[in-house]
Design an enzyme around this catalytic site. Structure first.
Site, PDB file in Angstrom:
ATOM      1  N   ARG A 157       3.447 -13.304  -8.736  1.00  0.00           N
ATOM      2  CA  ARG A 157       4.305 -12.277  -9.842  1.00  0.00           C
ATOM      3  C   ARG A 157       5.280 -13.264 -10.449  1.00  0.00           C
ATOM      4  NH1 ARG A 157       8.298  -8.441  -6.989  1.00  0.00           N
ATOM      5  NH2 ARG A 157       6.274  -8.005  -5.874  1.00  0.00           N
ATOM      6  N   SER A 160       4.384  -4.067 -12.081  1.00  0.00           N
ATOM      7  CA  SER A 160       5.019  -2.953 -11.344  1.00  0.00           C
ATOM      8  C   SER A 160       6.321  -2.569 -11.732  1.00  0.00           C
ATOM      9  CB  SER A 160       5.171  -3.819  -9.827  1.00  0.00           C
ATOM     10  OG  SER A 160       5.213  -2.515  -9.052  1.00  0.00           O
ATOM     11  N   HIS A 161       7.194  -2.576 -10.813  1.00  0.00           N
ATOM     12  CA  HIS A 161       8.687  -2.109 -11.492  1.00  0.00           C
ATOM     13  C   HIS A 161       9.366  -3.061 -11.891  1.00  0.00           C
ATOM     14  CE1 HIS A 161       8.785  -3.757  -7.288  1.00  0.00           C
ATOM     15  NE2 HIS A 161      10.076  -3.777  -7.474  1.00  0.00           N
ATOM     16  N   LYS A 167      -2.244  -8.268  -8.710  1.00  0.00           N
ATOM     17  CA  LYS A 167      -2.436  -7.556  -7.149  1.00  0.00           C
ATOM     18  C   LYS A 167      -3.889  -7.859  -6.965  1.00  0.00           C
ATOM     19  CE  LYS A 167       1.534  -4.487  -7.141  1.00  0.00           C
ATOM     20  NZ  LYS A 167       1.900  -3.015  -7.166  1.00  0.00           N
ATOM     21  N   ASP A 203       6.938   4.826 -11.346  1.00  0.00           N
ATOM     22  CA  ASP A 203       7.398   3.534 -11.824  1.00  0.00           C
ATOM     23  C   ASP A 203       6.027   2.794 -12.919  1.00  0.00           C
ATOM     24  OD1 ASP A 203       5.095   2.819 -10.176  1.00  0.00           O
ATOM     25  OD2 ASP A 203       6.246   0.933  -9.383  1.00  0.00           O
ATOM     26  N   ASP A 225       3.903   1.256 -12.946  1.00  0.00           N
ATOM     27  CA  ASP A 225       2.045   1.270 -12.837  1.00  0.00           C
ATOM     28  C   ASP A 225       1.851   2.140 -11.810  1.00  0.00           C
ATOM     29  OD1 ASP A 225       3.556  -0.095 -10.554  1.00  0.00           O
ATOM     30  OD2 ASP A 225       1.782  -1.203 -10.094  1.00  0.00           O
ATOM     31  N   ASP A 269       2.353   3.362  -8.938  1.00  0.00           N
ATOM     32  CA  ASP A 269       2.373   3.305  -7.373  1.00  0.00           C
ATOM     33  C   ASP A 269       3.490   3.611  -6.544  1.00  0.00           C
ATOM     34  OD1 ASP A 269       3.627   1.018  -7.649  1.00  0.00           O
ATOM     35  OD2 ASP A 269       2.141  -0.443  -6.813  1.00  0.00           O
ATOM     36  N   ARG A 270       4.687   3.835  -7.064  1.00  0.00           N
ATOM     37  CA  ARG A 270       5.832   4.399  -6.723  1.00  0.00           C
ATOM     38  C   ARG A 270       6.284   5.704  -7.141  1.00  0.00           C
ATOM     39  NH1 ARG A 270      10.375  -0.272  -5.514  1.00  0.00           N
ATOM     40  NH2 ARG A 270       8.978  -1.825  -4.900  1.00  0.00           N
ATOM     41  N   HIS A 296       6.610   3.978  -2.085  1.00  0.00           N
ATOM     42  CA  HIS A 296       5.313   3.882  -1.874  1.00  0.00           C
ATOM     43  C   HIS A 296       4.862   4.873  -0.900  1.00  0.00           C
ATOM     44  CE1 HIS A 296       4.421  -0.077  -3.968  1.00  0.00           C
ATOM     45  NE2 HIS A 296       5.818  -0.421  -3.715  1.00  0.00           N
TER      46      HIS A 296
END
Length: 467
Positions: free
Chosen positions: A14, A103-104, A113, A250, A252, A254-255, A338
């Site tokens: 990242r 992501s966030h 990832k 979020d 993407d 995933d949260r 998550h």
């Protein structure tokens, strides 16, 4: 070309797109991943997807070209939320996958990832990929490329698992269910916007959609539901519509973030109580429920009361997922939102599925979120507090803290030092992804909370940490 070791984190790669995460780095990561697979003796195709950040297009092109030039076959799944990339590792004929996502993180960030077989790659394996990228000795070949659109099949899968939500009469308000459910969703213009408007109508829900247009510049608010400021629009909409629940994703997806019918934020630890009680009631007592070290004491207490075995573990989606599989837990979760589901699903973190499953629980119970949690104690707690601390010092300070407080109190040492004060606790841990120390404090009263926080932060100040 210099490749920054700093972007090769504990759970992913990242960095800032165009700065330390360039197309050249993407090409090197592709070659290094191919070399990593060769070391493992693994052969087969990879799925590659990306979220909707503008920088993803160039990174995606460079990554795919690098994979093909290394002799790997690629299944391009296009712009999708991260859980769909994980889903592809289970449902497509591939031996792993790479999702390009920030992501966030703020819009200027992006990352990779990495997955092998049906699991995420993290820790030492990511560092090995860094070493291989720097070495630059990559396999050569000519892979094949094909495109595969998976969003509709994913929606079909979730809809089949959850079903159409019908009215049940189990709670104080028998109308809170099915097509009577008033739901507001906030996609924050993230990649979840490509899926959520298709998914929820399949469940018999007609949600009000906030920011459900895919725009990776995030023009309305940043898509990180762990920060209350990012939930203000959702809270206002829930109150305005007198909705039963608000759900945020979020960048993407995933949260998950949740607010109840009064607009109160339901954090990840309390949300996991709902999932845990549901699965323990349906599938029997004696099962493990995994959660991270930042969670409220209310969570393990509720798990035990429901007949489950609380398993406190390290923070980080990859290690929580691994612990879920190791303990055969049906569900697991983190404060960060998550949520992992092995019972009835594939075992990875998926906020879209998590939202659908939560609506199923509400529909079957006939109760609101607030009613489902009415008997759970509410402690006084701080949010996650982050203070700067250099990478080369943070773990040493946590080790010292563990020794110091262990001489005076019981300390849980699975991830940093969670110091138990009898009626309250305090946590000091080192972030795996940033040069910071993370703290959180909880107690039955504000006075006790202040006492715990003061004692632990005073010790940190004595070590030169600016708190």
């Amino acid at each position: 070309m210099a490749i920054s070791r700093a972007i090769f984190r504990e759970y992913d790669i990242r960095g800032v797109a165009g700065k330390d995460l360039t197309t050249e780095v993407a090409t090197a990561v592709a070659g290094a991943y191919a070399a990593f697979l060769k070391e493992k003796g693994v052969k087969g195709a990879l799925s590659v997807g990306r979220d909707n950040r503008p920088s993803g297009e160039g990174l995606h092109r460079a990554l795919v070209e690098g994979l093909l030039a290394s002799g790997l076959d690629v299944v391009d799944i296009g712009i999708v939320p991260t859980p769909l990339a994980y889903w592809s590792q289970h449902k497509l004929d591939v031996i792993g996958g790479i999702q390009i996502t920030g992501s966030h993180n703020p819009p200027e960030y992006n990352g990779f990832k990495l997955g092998l077989n049906k699991n995420s790659i993290y820790g030492a394996d990511i560092q090995r990929i860094y070493d291989l990228a720097v070495a630059g000795q990559f396999p050569r070949g000519k892979g094949t490329l094909r495109n595969d659109q998976i969003i509709d099949r994913y929606v079909d899968d979730i809809a089949a698992r959850i079903g159409v939500l019908s009215r049940k009469s189990g709670g104080n308000d028998p109308g809170i269910a099915g097509n009577d459910l008033k739901v507001v969703i906030d996609c924050g213009n993230g990649a979840g916007a490509l899926v959520a408007p298709k998914l929820f109508p399949r469940l018999g829900i007609k949600p009000r959609c906030l920011f459900c247009e895919s725009d990776g510049t995030f023009p309305n608010h940043h898509p990180d539901p762990t920060l209350p400021a990012n939930l203000e629009d959702l809270i206002a909409a829930v109150k305005e519509d007198q909705a039963d629940i608000g759900i945020a994703f979020d960048g993407d997806a995933d949260r998950i973030g949740v607010v109840d019918d009064t607009g109160e934020i339901i954090w990840g630890d309390y949300l996991l109580i709902i999932y845990a009680r549901d699965v323990l009631a349906r599938k029997g007592r004696g099962q493990s429920i995994v959660f991270d070290v930042k969670a409220s004491q209310a969570l393990p207490d509720a798990i035990e009361k429901a007949g489950g075995i609380p398993v406190m573990w390290k923070t980080g989606h990859s290690v929580i997922e691994e612990k879920l599989h190791e303990t055969h837990a049906p569900v697991a979760g983190e404060m960060s939102g998550h949520m992992f589901f092995a019972e009835g699903y594939y075992g990875f973190d998926d906020a879209l599925y998590g939202a659908a499953r939560l609506l199923r629980i509400i529909a079957d119970s006939g109760k609101t979120i607030r009613e489902l949690l009415a008997d759970v104690p509410r402690f006084v707690s701080t949010p996650e507090i982050r203070v700067e601390c250099p990478d080369d010092k943070k773990f040493g300070i946590v080790e010292e803290a563990t020794k110091y407080f262990s001489a005076r109190y019981d300390v849980i040492k699975v991830d940093g030092a969670r110091v138990l004060f009898g009626d309250g606790w305090g946590l000091i841990r080192a972030s795996n992804t940033q040069p910071v120390l993370v703290m959180r404090f909880e107690a039955p009263t504000k006075a006790k909370l202040d006492q715990i926080q003061s004692e632990m932060q005073s010790w940190l100040r004595s070590k030169g940490v600016k708190v």
